[in-house]
Design a protein around this motif. Structure first.
Motif, PDB file in Angstrom:
ATOM      1  N   VAL A   1       0.576  12.195   4.107  1.00 33.68           N
ATOM      2  CA  VAL A   1       1.186  11.107   4.569  1.00 33.68           C
ATOM      3  C   VAL A   1       1.696  11.027   3.633  1.00 33.68           C
ATOM      4  CG1 VAL A   1       1.697   8.536   5.388  1.00 33.68           C
ATOM      5  CG2 VAL A   1      -0.625  10.194   6.134  1.00 33.68           C
ATOM      6  N   THR A   2       3.468  11.061   3.677  1.00 35.56           N
ATOM      7  CA  THR A   2       3.938  10.878   2.267  1.00 35.56           C
ATOM      8  C   THR A   2       5.045   9.134   2.771  1.00 35.56           C
ATOM      9  OG1 THR A   2       4.097  13.089   1.326  1.00 35.56           O
ATOM     10  CG2 THR A   2       5.514  12.122   0.404  1.00 35.56           C
ATOM     11  N   LEU A   3       4.874   8.491   1.671  1.00 41.80           N
ATOM     12  CA  LEU A   3       6.279   7.138   1.534  1.00 41.80           C
ATOM     13  C   LEU A   3       6.665   7.884   0.920  1.00 41.80           C
ATOM     14  CD1 LEU A   3       3.222   4.362   1.628  1.00 41.80           C
ATOM     15  CD2 LEU A   3       4.692   5.965   4.335  1.00 41.80           C
TER      16      LEU A   3
ATOM     17  N   THR B   1      -7.937   0.616   5.026  1.00 43.62           N
ATOM     18  CA  THR B   1      -7.251   0.356   4.508  1.00 43.62           C
ATOM     19  C   THR B   1      -6.760   0.308   3.489  1.00 43.62           C
ATOM     20  OG1 THR B   1      -7.801  -0.849   6.845  1.00 43.62           O
ATOM     21  CG2 THR B   1      -5.416  -1.477   4.704  1.00 43.62           C
ATOM     22  N   GLN B   2      -5.073   1.015   2.816  1.00 44.02           N
ATOM     23  CA  GLN B   2      -4.272   0.604   2.045  1.00 44.02           C
ATOM     24  C   GLN B   2      -3.043  -0.504   1.245  1.00 44.02           C
ATOM     25  OE1 GLN B   2      -5.380   3.361  -1.046  1.00 44.02           O
ATOM     26  NE2 GLN B   2      -6.813   4.131   0.196  1.00 44.02           N
ATOM     27  N   GLU B   3      -3.762  -0.772   0.436  1.00 48.27           N
ATOM     28  CA  GLU B   3      -2.727  -2.271   0.253  1.00 48.27           C
ATOM     29  C   GLU B   3      -2.117  -1.041  -0.789  1.00 48.27           C
ATOM     30  OE1 GLU B   3      -2.828  -6.389  -1.122  1.00 48.27           O
ATOM     31  OE2 GLU B   3      -4.448  -5.423  -2.387  1.00 48.27           O
TER      32      GLU B   3
END
Length: 72
Positions: free
Chosen positions: A25-27, A61-63
């Motif tokens: 996944v690239t943000l 979950t990533q913060e």
């Protein structure tokens, strides 16, 4: 096709065939105030976001914590 409690909803079954071994996944985070198709902060300036901290909360979950900087 139904899914079990262990499968995420919408699971397409591709990994059952052993074809997928990772998902990337690239943000590219920005705050679009004046540009973009559907700005969430309409009328505000555009900001770039610099990643300053990240952590895993529960193993999944990533913060991600960003510092905004006015886009030039």
């Amino acid at each position: 096709m139904g899914h079990s409690d262990e499968e995420p909803a919408g699971h397409g079954g591709v990994d059952h065939a052993g074809l997928v071994d990772r998902v990337q996944v690239t943000l590219f985070p920005v705050i679009t105030g004046q540009t973009g198709l559907d700005p969430i902060f309409g009328g505000a300036a555009d900001f770039d976001l610099e990643l300053i901290e990240s952590r895993t909360l529960d193993g999944h979950t990533q913060e991600l914590i960003y510092r905004p900087a006015l886009h030039v």
